[in-house]
Design an enzyme around this catalytic site. Structure first.
Site, PDB file in Angstrom:
ATOM      1  N   HIS A 151      -3.464  -5.228  -0.229  1.00 29.18           N
ATOM      2  CA  HIS A 151      -3.168  -5.858   0.975  1.00 29.18           C
ATOM      3  C   HIS A 151      -3.200  -7.170   0.854  1.00 29.18           C
ATOM      4  CE1 HIS A 151      -2.712  -2.091   3.637  1.00 29.18           C
ATOM      5  NE2 HIS A 151      -3.610  -1.714   2.760  1.00 29.18           N
TER       6      HIS A 151
ATOM      7  N   CYS B 213       0.782  -1.227   0.031  1.00 30.35           N
ATOM      8  CA  CYS B 213      -0.084  -0.048  -0.032  1.00 30.35           C
ATOM      9  C   CYS B 213       0.997   1.352  -0.104  1.00 30.35           C
ATOM     10  CB  CYS B 213      -0.879   0.058   1.145  1.00 30.35           C
ATOM     11  SG  CYS B 213      -2.363   1.201   0.991  1.00 30.35           S
TER      12      CYS B 213
ATOM     13  N   GLU C  64      -1.784  -9.583   2.778  1.00 24.80           N
ATOM     14  CA  GLU C  64      -1.991 -10.020   4.149  1.00 24.80           C
ATOM     15  C   GLU C  64      -3.012 -10.376   4.771  1.00 24.80           C
ATOM     16  OE1 GLU C  64      -1.685  -5.478   5.234  1.00 24.80           O
ATOM     17  OE2 GLU C  64      -1.118  -6.914   3.582  1.00 24.80           O
TER      18      GLU C  64
END
Length: 537
Positions: free
Chosen positions: A510, A384, A512
């Site tokens: 993102h 990001c 994750e």
């Protein structure tokens, strides 16, 4: 199975005992028995969502596939169960009150006086049952944030009381408490738990199961004492002692028959205990990895609170397991990073993560770290704002635009290589207005990103207002930074990488958020693999 069953998880004595982990563990055990399970979190704060909360206040802001900014516990739910959550999985007091007030303004209550009981409690109950009614889950586990005794929790507890009365055996309450150990006396003390249960009983809720959080094992006598004075069955008192990893908790709960007790109390067949084979294999591999020398990875960011980067830390940990190495994450405060100390700060790091975030604070240190890793060919992964910093540093030090910047940091920069998205320009409200949720991305075949994913079309979650400025795209590519992931609808650059380096990738999204215990994210797995190979050299 028929009617949806509802399990409520409350907490007492102290906060941060791990209600999210216990909820996730119960969900995992029921899921392993073939049930369709989801988990939701009710947060008693008046914010509509945690999107504008400081990470120091609340940890990371998790993003669901449908674009809701949510509590970090939803990350635990997804990582444990391998499911996707939505806006309906995270409710706040702010949303409950807003919904009730909106209904009152529309005239839905036909002129009645709006009160906490029944209007607020009815809205809470409606949201509790929404997932079960809409998606036909076998079990809906509802975690209630905060601690029993807090003023903010009272409407939720009253709603649980009513639901237990209405649903009968289809509702069950699990209460998590803390049993402190007094070193001076050399014993565990159950009195706080007894008082916490009495507090719960005072609002009309008798817990069905007690989970006792403790640093030391509880004797059978102590558990029997708790059962007697808290009015629960002996086998419904379960201990949750400190584990080496949170991923062992489901097995610890299963060993004490927590899932069997829940099924029995809800009138369901217990059957055989599931083996949880893939889960056990993951833990075996994790334990084996921990016997080896850890791989050191730096996480460069401005928030020194671990929960601020919770999903990144977990994704790195999972990726380490699947590379048969333990990942040791070293936080590097970007506010303190300079050209003079960067070599020392990143000494011994096999890979470097450039963390996400917002605002000017700490950003110069990220540029310093990126320049160092780029010029020293250290595997680097920016997420990001981290990806945007990679683009800015490259513009300044490779393209020759010394004053290149993001419009977020400098509205007057002559080289806005990162610009505000067109659809964001007219937006003034901060909450819930970013580009949020899952969007498609097409990968360039042959790129390192493509090799990691093994497919051309992917979907990933986003949380941003600013984007790579395509006016500079040709210059970047000519100088060696390739735009290898593109959104097919907006042409927005999602992934950049430098092919000439070992592993140097930035993602606007993102990744994750999509990494789970049994399905680690391919980019994290590839990044950790690159770090291990870099360490060898």
């Amino acid at each position: 199975m028929g009617e949806t069953k509802y399990i409520f998880v409350t907490g007492g004595v102290a906060s941060s005992l791990g209600k999210g982990i216990i909820s996730s563990s119960i969900g995992k055990l029921l899921q392993a028995r073939g049930y369709n399970v989801t988990i939701q979190k009710f947060d008693p704060y008046i914010n509509i969502d945690p999107g504008t909360l400081n990470p120091y206040e609340h940890g990371e802001c998790y993003v669901t596939v449908d674009g809701h900014e949510a509590d970090l516990d939803l990350g635990h739910y997804e990582r444990f169960l391998g499911i996707q959550t939505t806006k309906a999985n995270n409710i706040t007091t702010g949303r409950i009150y807003k919904s009730v007030i909106d209904k009152e303004r529309r005239g839905d209550y036909l002129g009645k006086t709006i009160q906490v009981i029944p209007h607020i409690t009815d809205e809470i109950k409606r949201n509790v049952k929404l997932l079960g009614n809409k998606y036909k889950f076998d079990f809906v586990i509802t975690e209630i944030g905060g601690t029993v005794g807090d003023i903010e929790s009272l409407p939720y507890l009253e709603s649980i009381r009513q639901l237990k009365w209405e649903l009968g055996k289809n509702a069950l309450c699990v209460h998590l408490t803390y049993v402190p150990y007094l070193a001076a006396a050399g014993e565990l003390k159950t009195k706080p738990t007894q008082h916490s249960v009495k507090e719960l009983q005072s609002v009309g809720i008798q817990p069905d199961v007690l989970v006792l959080r403790a640093e030391h094992p509880l004797s059978d006598g102590l558990r029997k004492k708790v059962a007697q004075f808290c009015n629960v069955d002996d086998k419904a008192v379960v201990q949750s002692i400190d584990a080496e990893t949170i991923y062992e908790v489901p097995l610890l709960m299963q060993a004490q028959g927590l899932d069997s007790t829940i099924l029995e109390k809800m009138g369901l067949p217990v059957g055989e205990t599931p083996g949880l084979g893939p889960w056990r294999k993951f833990l075996e591999r994790r334990h084996a990895a921990e016997t080896k020398e850890p791989i050191n990875i730096a996480l460069v960011g401005k928030y020194d609170l671990q929960d601020a980067y919770k999903s990144i830390r977990e994704a790195l940990s999972q990726a380490g397991t699947y590379n048969d190495r333990k990942v040791e994450v070293h936080f590097v405060n970007s506010e303190k990073l300079t050209d003079e100390n960067v070599a020392e700060a990143l000494k011994g790091m096999a890979g470097v993560m450039i963390g996400p975030g917002f605002g000017q604070r700490g950003i110069d240190g990220k540029f310093v770290a990126i320049k160092y890793t780029r010029t020293h060919d250290i595997p680097t992964f920016g997420i990001c704002l981290g990806m945007q910093c990679i683009a800015i540093e490259f513009a300044r030090n490779v393209l020759g635009y010394a004053d290149a910047d993001s419009r977020e940091m400098d509205e007057k920069t002559p080289h806005n290589v990162i610009d505000i998205m067109e659809e964001q320009k007219a937006i003034t409200n901060m909450g819930g207005t970013m580009r949020l949720g899952a969007y498609e991305c097409v990968l360039q075949k042959g790129s390192k990103a493509y090799l990691a994913y093994g497919e051309e079309h992917i979907q990933e979650r986003h949380r941003h207002r600013y984007e790579f400025n395509n006016d500079y795209k040709a210059q970047y590519e000519a100088a060696g930074m390739k735009c290898v992931g593109i959104n097919p609808e907006s042409d927005l650059v999602e992934i950049v990488e430098i092919p000439a380096l070992k592993w140097f990738i930035g993602t606007q999204f993102h990744p994750e958020y999509s990494s789970t215990v049994l399905n680690p994210h391919p980019l994290f797995v590839a990044f950790v693999k690159a770090a291990i190979e870099n360490e060898k050299n």
